[in-house]
Design a protein around this motif. Structure first.
Motif, PDB file in Angstrom:
ATOM      1  N   ARG A  81       0.857  -1.188   0.000  1.00 34.51           N
ATOM      2  CA  ARG A  81       0.000   0.000   0.000  1.00 34.51           C
ATOM      3  C   ARG A  81       0.888   1.231   0.000  1.00 34.51           C
ATOM      4  O   ARG A  81       1.978   1.215   0.588  1.00 34.51           O
ATOM      5  CB  ARG A  81      -0.877   0.040   1.256  1.00 34.51           C
ATOM      6  N   ARG A 110      -2.674  -9.871   9.431  1.00 36.17           N
ATOM      7  CA  ARG A 110      -3.757 -10.297   8.531  1.00 36.17           C
ATOM      8  C   ARG A 110      -4.241 -11.702   8.928  1.00 36.17           C
ATOM      9  O   ARG A 110      -5.424 -12.007   8.909  1.00 36.17           O
ATOM     10  CB  ARG A 110      -3.269 -10.276   7.084  1.00 36.17           C
ATOM     11  N   ARG A 360      -3.078   0.354  -4.211  1.00 41.58           N
ATOM     12  CA  ARG A 360      -1.949  -0.566  -4.009  1.00 41.58           C
ATOM     13  C   ARG A 360      -0.677   0.178  -4.385  1.00 41.58           C
ATOM     14  O   ARG A 360      -0.705   1.205  -5.054  1.00 41.58           O
ATOM     15  CB  ARG A 360      -2.087  -1.771  -4.948  1.00 41.58           C
ATOM     16  N   ARG A 426      -4.648  -9.064  -0.867  1.00 39.12           N
ATOM     17  CA  ARG A 426      -5.216  -7.979  -0.071  1.00 39.12           C
ATOM     18  C   ARG A 426      -6.725  -7.940  -0.105  1.00 39.12           C
ATOM     19  O   ARG A 426      -7.353  -6.965   0.330  1.00 39.12           O
ATOM     20  CB  ARG A 426      -4.689  -6.646  -0.608  1.00 39.12           C
ATOM     21  N   CYS A 428     -10.605  -8.058   0.577  1.00 41.81           N
ATOM     22  CA  CYS A 428     -11.244  -7.655   1.834  1.00 41.81           C
ATOM     23  C   CYS A 428     -11.468  -8.849   2.754  1.00 41.81           C
ATOM     24  O   CYS A 428     -12.171  -9.794   2.399  1.00 41.81           O
ATOM     25  CB  CYS A 428     -12.594  -7.004   1.543  1.00 41.81           C
TER      26      CYS A 428
HETATM   27  C1  HEM Z   1     -19.899  -4.143   1.847  1.00 42.59           C
HETATM   28  C2  HEM Z   1     -18.871  -4.302   2.561  1.00 42.59           C
HETATM   29  C3  HEM Z   1     -17.421  -4.124   2.162  1.00 42.59           C
HETATM   30  C4  HEM Z   1     -16.821  -3.815   0.956  1.00 42.59           C
HETATM   31  C5  HEM Z   1     -17.502  -3.567  -0.381  1.00 42.59           C
HETATM   32  C6  HEM Z   1     -15.385  -3.801   1.187  1.00 42.59           C
HETATM   33  C7  HEM Z   1     -14.427  -3.549   0.212  1.00 42.59           C
HETATM   34  C8  HEM Z   1     -13.060  -3.651   0.401  1.00 42.59           C
HETATM   35  C9  HEM Z   1     -12.058  -3.496  -0.647  1.00 42.59           C
HETATM   36  C10 HEM Z   1     -12.357  -3.182  -2.103  1.00 42.59           C
HETATM   37  C11 HEM Z   1     -10.837  -3.673  -0.082  1.00 42.59           C
HETATM   38  C12 HEM Z   1      -9.475  -3.607  -0.799  1.00 42.59           C
HETATM   39  C13 HEM Z   1      -9.091  -4.946  -1.349  1.00 42.59           C
HETATM   40  C14 HEM Z   1      -7.854  -4.963  -2.225  1.00 42.59           C
HETATM   41  O1  HEM Z   1      -6.951  -4.110  -2.084  1.00 42.59           O
HETATM   42  O2  HEM Z   1      -7.778  -5.864  -3.093  1.00 42.59           O
HETATM   43  C15 HEM Z   1     -11.049  -3.938   1.328  1.00 42.59           C
HETATM   44  C16 HEM Z   1     -10.039  -4.180   2.236  1.00 42.59           C
HETATM   45  C17 HEM Z   1     -10.257  -4.335   3.592  1.00 42.59           C
HETATM   46  N1  HEM Z   1     -11.490  -4.415   4.239  1.00 42.59           N
HETATM   47 FE1  HEM Z   1     -13.312  -4.349   3.367  1.00 42.59          FE
HETATM   48  N2  HEM Z   1     -15.148  -4.091   2.511  1.00 42.59           N
HETATM   49  C18 HEM Z   1     -16.357  -4.297   3.137  1.00 42.59           C
HETATM   50  C19 HEM Z   1     -16.565  -4.630   4.466  1.00 42.59           C
HETATM   51  C20 HEM Z   1     -15.575  -4.743   5.400  1.00 42.59           C
HETATM   52  C21 HEM Z   1     -15.788  -5.054   6.791  1.00 42.59           C
HETATM   53  C22 HEM Z   1     -17.150  -5.309   7.426  1.00 42.59           C
HETATM   54  C23 HEM Z   1     -14.556  -5.045   7.384  1.00 42.59           C
HETATM   55  C24 HEM Z   1     -14.164  -5.311   8.813  1.00 42.59           C
HETATM   56  C25 HEM Z   1     -14.927  -5.613   9.740  1.00 42.59           C
HETATM   57  C26 HEM Z   1     -13.568  -4.766   6.367  1.00 42.59           C
HETATM   58  C27 HEM Z   1     -12.203  -4.693   6.572  1.00 42.59           C
HETATM   59  C28 HEM Z   1     -11.255  -4.569   5.582  1.00 42.59           C
HETATM   60  C29 HEM Z   1      -9.813  -4.607   5.834  1.00 42.59           C
HETATM   61  C30 HEM Z   1      -9.125  -4.780   7.185  1.00 42.59           C
HETATM   62  C31 HEM Z   1      -9.190  -4.458   4.570  1.00 42.59           C
HETATM   63  C32 HEM Z   1      -7.695  -4.419   4.270  1.00 42.59           C
HETATM   64  C33 HEM Z   1      -7.141  -5.768   3.895  1.00 42.59           C
HETATM   65  C34 HEM Z   1      -5.639  -5.748   3.600  1.00 42.59           C
HETATM   66  O3  HEM Z   1      -5.113  -4.717   3.198  1.00 42.59           O
HETATM   67  O4  HEM Z   1      -5.004  -6.799   3.797  1.00 42.59           O
HETATM   68  N3  HEM Z   1     -14.225  -4.587   5.171  1.00 42.59           N
HETATM   69  N4  HEM Z   1     -12.420  -3.925   1.603  1.00 42.59           N
END
Ligand code: HEM
Length: 491
Positions: A81, A110, A360, A426, A428
């Motif tokens: 990132r 993670r 990213r 990465r 979600c």
């Molecule tokens: C409708 C619900 C959600 C959508 C559309 C969404 C979408 C996303 C997207 C697009 C990413 C980036 C993925 C990538 O870089 O390939 C992401 C990462 C992340 N999301 Fe979500 N998210 C949702 C709900 C949640 C919830 C409920 C949580 C936690 C309780 C969460 C925690 C995270 C975390 C911690 C990351 C970072 C992962 C990493 O960098 O390793 N998300 N999310």
């Protein structure tokens, strides 16, 4: 097309670039809705473009094929990132998951998220919290329904998802917290993200210009205020959990309990030692990732259905048929709701809450569609543009949930024409947590109420305009007001 001006190395073949201005490069072309402006640019320069945001080279991906090359074939090259002053500050120097650079620490933290915090088992253990909060939501809408006045669904749904995250993550209530009234939670998340989005001047310009632009825009002061408010919340939550003798009987361990146990026992974690700042980093991700994404999705879904009464009726009939006389929609029921699931997919397609996933950064050189990409390049995957690409989708601008009937396409990161949760390393980790809340919330709204438009409004008057700005998530610009008619009042 090689752009000789921009690159010193004549051996390299870089992606096409729109012409840039001195110092700011292509920044002025981002406009107020970067995903939309970049979509337009991609029509001219292609699905793989190289822009320059100030001094930062930026790869923009706008087709399913190119997304697959970036997030699957070359995921290991581009799964870090970007860093920014704001993000560093807010994440306790990258002790969180979402913004931590790729490496040993990110892998370990993670792993804790995937195995301990956001696992199917853990998410299911919070069923009673979600069902209690959904009952509160239904009650609060019911009390307005007797007056026949419209309700602000945007406000209700943000309060609903915030209440769930506050209880399951922090073990505290959102109602009555200073976040309920100080500023509406929607705006607070939006402002925080805009600052983390890294579009504060310091990140894109040579340091002396960054200093000037940041000062002028008052970013520093606002940032100080928000980071100290959030830190105050997280510290309070940790202190409350540590205070001896105040343990209350709970039917579940909240996320702070789980993290404190890991810290205490130093289990499940490799070489690094976890401390309170690591916990705070994770709590920040829950705040930013867990509240607005789910609320935004439910608001868009209700707006789309309100514009298409036939689809609304179809979704209502499904849930009412499934529930029958049970009088309550519980979590176990949502598995049966095939049409609702299609409505949710179609909502994610046209209105992905994070329209360009999360930025990213590349770690090493690789090639994409024959073009060279250097290390330290910022990468935007425009999932908003990809999900409306006529190459992959028939009548892409139309909201047609039936397109998913009999289709194997889902949002789990294997179908690159549809990436609301990203893909690769990465992807979600909160996908299951998010969709569980969205399904339960929508199923209840559709079961308990019929929805009418406020007086004098027609279906086509419902605005589908997106909010503008540089936040990581984008919501519907205006609040959604609909008139609820309680099921029992009709029958
Ligand atoms: C409708 C619900 C959600 C959508 C559309 C969404 C979408 C996303 C997207 C697009 C990413 C980036 C993925 C990538 O870089 O390939 C992401 C990462 C992340 N999301 Fe979500 N998210 C949702 C709900 C949640 C919830 C409920 C949580 C936690 C309780 C969460 C925690 C995270 C975390 C911690 C990351 C970072 C992962 C990493 O960098 O390793 N998300 N999310």
């Amino acid at each position: 097309k090689k752009n000789k001006q921009q690159h010193k190395n004549p051996q390299k073949h870089y992606p096409p670039s729109p012409p840039k201005l001195p110092l700011i490069g292509n920044l002025h072309q981002l406009g107020s809705s970067p995903h939309q402006s970049l979509w337009q640019l991609s029509k001219k320069y292609g699905p793989v473009m190289l822009l320059h945001l100030g001094r930062v080279p930026t790869l923009v991906i706008s087709s399913a094929e190119a997304a697959k090359e970036a997030l699957k074939t070359n995921d290991l090259h581009c799964c870090s990132r970007p860093s920014s002053a704001g993000t560093r500050r807010l994440t306790y120097n990258y002790l969180d998951v979402a913004f931590a650079p790729y490496g040993e620490y990110w892998r370990e933290i993670r792993k804790i998220c995937v195995l301990e915090l956001f696992s199917v088992k853990r998410v299911q253990s919070y069923w009673s919290v979600r069902e209690e909060e959904v009952a509160k939501l239904v009650n609060s809408i019911s009390s307005s329904s007797s007056s026949g006045a419209p309700v602000d669904l945007t406000e209700k749904l943000f309060a609903f998802t915030a209440s769930i995250i506050f209880r399951i993550a922090y073990g505290t209530t959102f109602q009555g917290s200073k976040f309920e009234h100080a500023k509406n939670i929607h705006e607070l998340i939006h402002d925080t993200e805009a600052m983390m989005g890294g579009l504060s001047g310091a990140d894109y310009f040579p340091s002396w210009i960054g200093w000037i632009t940041d000062r002028v825009s008052g970013v520093h002061k606002e940032f100080d205020r928000i980071s100290s408010e959030l830190d105050g919340l997280f510290q309070q939550v940790i202190d409350d959990h540590l205070r001896v003798g105040t343990e209350v009987e709970k039917d579940h361990e909240d996320i702070v309990d789980v993290l404190l146990k890991i810290v205490r026992e130093q289990t499940g974690f490799g070489a690094a030692q976890l401390g309170h700042n690591n916990i705070k980093g994770v709590l920040l991700n829950l705040f930013l990732g867990g509240i607005d994404t789910s609320a935004i999705t439910m608001v868009w879904a209700m707006a789309e259905l309100a514009r298409k009464p036939k689809l609304m009726k179809k979704a209502q009939e499904e849930v009412r048929r499934c529930i029958g006389n049970k009088g309550k929609v519980t979590e176990g029921d949502t598995d049966e709701l095939q049409y609702l699931k299609m409505v949710i997919k179609e909502t994610f397609r046209l209105h992905p809450p994070a329209p360009m996933i999360l930025p990213r950064e590349t770690m090493s050189h690789f090639k994409i569609q024959g073009y060279d990409v250097d290390p330290k390049t910022l990468v935007f995957v425009n999932d908003w543009a990809i999900a409306r690409d006529p190459e992959s989708w028939k009548d892409p601008e139309e909201f047609v949930p039936e397109r998913f009937d009999g289709s194997s396409i889902d949002y789990k990161g294997q179908h690159f024409e549809f990436l609301p949760f990203g893909a690769g390393r990465r992807i979600c980790p909160g996908m299951y947590m998010g969709t569980t809340t969205v399904e339960l919330g929508l199923a209840n709204l559709l079961y308990w109420f019929d929805w009418k438009l406020p007086n004098g409004m027609k279906e086509e008057d419902i605005s589908m305009e997106e909010a503008t700005g540089l936040a990581l998530t984008i919501s519907k610009k205006t609040a959604l007001h609909l008139v609820p008619v309680k099921l029992s009042q009709e029958t």
